[in-house]
Design a protein around this motif. Structure first.
Motif, PDB file in Angstrom:
ATOM      1  N   LEU A   1      41.058  68.891  32.589  1.00 34.54           N
ATOM      2  CA  LEU A   1      40.589  68.603  33.939  1.00 34.54           C
ATOM      3  C   LEU A   1      41.187  69.585  34.938  1.00 34.54           C
ATOM      4  CD1 LEU A   1      40.780  64.698  33.855  1.00 34.54           C
ATOM      5  CD2 LEU A   1      38.795  66.169  33.417  1.00 34.54           C
ATOM      6  N   ALA A   2      40.762  69.468  36.183  1.00 32.39           N
ATOM      7  CA  ALA A   2      41.122  70.450  37.207  1.00 32.39           C
ATOM      8  C   ALA A   2      42.609  70.470  37.526  1.00 32.39           C
ATOM      9  CB  ALA A   2      40.320  70.191  38.480  1.00 32.39           C
ATOM     10  N   ASP A   3      43.322  69.377  37.247  1.00 30.80           N
ATOM     11  CA  ASP A   3      44.769  69.362  37.492  1.00 30.80           C
ATOM     12  C   ASP A   3      45.562  69.772  36.260  1.00 30.80           C
ATOM     13  OD1 ASP A   3      44.394  67.184  35.856  1.00 30.80           O
ATOM     14  OD2 ASP A   3      45.299  65.705  37.205  1.00 30.80           O
TER      15      ASP A   3
ATOM     16  N   ASP B   1      37.609  66.924  40.794  1.00 30.93           N
ATOM     17  CA  ASP B   1      38.087  68.268  41.161  1.00 30.93           C
ATOM     18  C   ASP B   1      38.123  68.387  42.678  1.00 30.93           C
ATOM     19  OD1 ASP B   1      38.760  70.943  41.229  1.00 30.93           O
ATOM     20  OD2 ASP B   1      36.756  71.666  40.677  1.00 30.93           O
TER      21      ASP B   1
ATOM     22  N   LYS C   1      32.070  65.243  41.669  1.00 26.73           N
ATOM     23  CA  LYS C   1      32.852  66.482  41.690  1.00 26.73           C
ATOM     24  C   LYS C   1      34.148  66.288  42.478  1.00 26.73           C
ATOM     25  CE  LYS C   1      33.600  71.064  41.717  1.00 26.73           C
ATOM     26  NZ  LYS C   1      34.083  71.790  40.527  1.00 26.73           N
TER      27      LYS C   1
ATOM     28  N   THR D   1      38.437  73.632  42.234  1.00 28.13           N
ATOM     29  CA  THR D   1      38.986  74.702  41.400  1.00 28.13           C
ATOM     30  C   THR D   1      37.994  75.186  40.358  1.00 28.13           C
ATOM     31  OG1 THR D   1      41.242  73.860  41.692  1.00 28.13           O
ATOM     32  CG2 THR D   1      40.848  75.269  39.771  1.00 28.13           C
ATOM     33  N   LEU D   2      37.236  74.269  39.745  1.00 28.38           N
ATOM     34  CA  LEU D   2      36.430  74.592  38.572  1.00 28.38           C
ATOM     35  C   LEU D   2      35.004  75.005  38.944  1.00 28.38           C
ATOM     36  CD1 LEU D   2      37.566  71.709  36.197  1.00 28.38           C
ATOM     37  CD2 LEU D   2      38.511  74.023  36.404  1.00 28.38           C
TER      38      LEU D   2
ATOM     39  N   ARG E   1      40.277  79.947  41.921  1.00 24.44           N
ATOM     40  CA  ARG E   1      39.206  79.248  41.208  1.00 24.44           C
ATOM     41  C   ARG E   1      39.176  79.675  39.746  1.00 24.44           C
ATOM     42  NH1 ARG E   1      35.681  80.460  45.647  1.00 24.44           N
ATOM     43  NH2 ARG E   1      36.219  79.142  47.410  1.00 24.44           N
TER      44      ARG E   1
ATOM     45  N   ALA F   1      45.414  76.233  39.902  1.00 23.21           N
ATOM     46  CA  ALA F   1      45.457  75.160  40.890  1.00 23.21           C
ATOM     47  C   ALA F   1      46.620  75.357  41.862  1.00 23.21           C
ATOM     48  CB  ALA F   1      45.561  73.811  40.182  1.00 23.21           C
TER      49      ALA F   1
END
Length: 461
Positions: free
Chosen positions: A174-176, A450, A446, A454-455, A69, A64
């Motif tokens: 999660l994305a973070d 995110d 999404k 990123t994901l 990605r 991130a």
């Protein structure tokens, strides 16, 4: 294949250990795609092999911050391109997270890491007298995490349901890089939105699953028998499937295997399968005692009325396993004949005969070989389109056939994927099925979870 822009990933070595970060060309190629034929992929910057939730957190936070990605990956057995690397990405492999953490016999659940192979989980809980029902044909090689990502089904899901029906809770990164616990371990629970169900089938686009709590059933209490019928055509077998549905019978499995698949499996494994028949229809009934016998007799009558010949009942476990093994081995057997473009459509059960007829018409119209296996009991069909290697014209015809099958499925009220996921291959069909407003709802979810994309970007919708 596209080539990813070089980027310094040395910090990953310090975060995780150099032995967990792969950059050699062989590894980058191996981990760059799943088993989907002709789905686009890029070479990743690196492959990270996580051993814990903390490893996943470290990799996601690094990505991130670096604008990279993250493509999650299990065993790479997917058939839709869902685990294919994209430009400027790392592949985050969960295969080393392969421990069953807990089996609770009183509450009948298990907690497992995502890299556990489906069959390994089933064997572990069986030692405690318990059963995990979802059984994709790839159960010997696919992981629980991958099954969760695609909401995998399987041979017995016609009666016992798919992966989502058994997932009670999840640990998700999660994305973070934050970690959340979703779901429960209780038999019931309706607090808040069902975010657990949302994650199941999200194909790694909303979070990365690092543990799964699954509901289990008692292993005892089933008395298996099979009914076997040979049919003169695919559509005749489809008529039998529709008739069984109309009769209100719910078998534990109802599987179609056509002659192309039977021959391919027998030439490979020498199981003594019949080579002269057109289509095999297999039913499994697991009710105990007289009730099971009555259902098996009813199924046998339906098979005969629909044109089945040599209809017989089997109760020998070894014989039943041999026939269902032929079904499970169909895809790898066909892969030996050439690249296989795999469909995964699902139509209403009463539309199975017509869909099978349309598949055969599509094969003839496009001069391609289409083998057929199916979880016919719930309308989930797997036409397997075979194209010779190094034949661009044949590949074009195969792609045309693929698109025609999707269009016919939607016209009959079906869905473009029953268990393999959308990945990359089914994106056009998904847009046709859902429409722009529903696709926009997916994008809103999404974006909320995110926002930087990123994901696993570009997958699933």
């Amino acid at each position: 294949m596209t080539v990813t822009t070089p980027l310094d990933t040395a910090a990953l070595d310090e975060l995780l250990g150099a032995d967990q970060v792969l950059r050699d060309p062989v590894s980058l190629e191996r981990y760059s795609h799943d088993d989907a034929e002709w789905a686009e992929f890029s070479r990743p910057l690196a492959v990270v092999r996580a051993r814990s939730t903390d490893d996943v957190v470290a990799a996601v936070r690094w990505a991130a911050a670096a604008g990279v990605r993250v493509v999650p990956r299990g065993a790479g057995t997917g058939l839709s391109g869902g685990a294919n690397a994209v430009a400027d990405s790392i592949v985050l492999s969960l295969e080393l997270m392969n421990a069953v953490l807990e089996v609770n016999t009183d509450e009948r659940y298990a907690v497992t890491q995502p890299g556990v192979i489906n069959d390994a989980l089933r064997a572990t809980v069986a030692e405690h007298g318990l059963w995990y029902p979802p059984d994709p044909a790839s159960s010997a090689i696919s992981t629980i995490g991958g099954n969760v990502a695609t909401n995998a089904g399987g041979i017995c899901c016609v009666k016992y349901g798919v992966t989502r029906d058994y997932v009670l809770g999840l640990t998700v990164v999660l994305a973070d890089g934050s970690v959340v616990q979703l779901g429960r371990k209780t038999a019931k629970g309706v607090a808040g939105y069902d975010l657990t169900a949302l994650m199941v089938g999200s194909e790694g686009t909303l979070g990365i699953v690092t543990s799964v709590t699954v509901k289990l059933l008692p292993l005892a209490g089933r008395d298996e028998r099979a009914v076997i019928g040979y049919f003169p055509s695919l559509s005749a077998a489809g008529d039998a499937v529709a008739a069984i549905s109309r009769a209100g019978i719910i078998p534990a499995a109802l599987e179609i295997v056509d002659r192309t698949c039977l021959r391919a499996v027998d030439e490979w494994m020498h199981l003594g399968l019949p080579s002269e028949v057109d289509t095999l229809l297999l039913a499994r009934i697991d009710e105990r005692g007289a009730a099971g016998d009555e259902i098996a007799d009813h199924v046998a009558r339906v098979f005969g009325d629909a044109g089945g010949t040599d209809v017989e009942r089997a109760t020998d476990p070894e014989e039943i396993d041999r026939l269902f093994q032929a079904r499970r081995l169909a895809y790898p057997a066909l892969e030996r004949l050439g690249p296989v473009l795999t469909e995964d459509i699902c139509v209403p059960r009463n539309a199975v005969p017509e869909m099978l007829r349309r598949i055969q018409a599509t094969a003839a119209a496009n001069d391609v070989t289409i083998a057929n296996i199916a979880h016919a009991g719930d309308g989930n069909l797997h036409p397997l389109i075979i194209a010779p290697e190094d034949d661009p014209a044949a590949k074009d015809r195969a792609k045309t056939a693929f698109d025609r099958i999707v269009a016919d499925c939607l016209a009959l009220g079906g869905t473009v994927t029953g268990e393999h996921g959308v990945g990359l291959l089914k994106l056009p069909g998904l847009r046709q099925e859902l429409g722009e407003r529903v696709i926009a709802m997916h994008r809103s979810v999404k974006d909320a979870l995110d926002p930087a994309g990123t994901l696993n970007p570009g997958k699933a919708f």
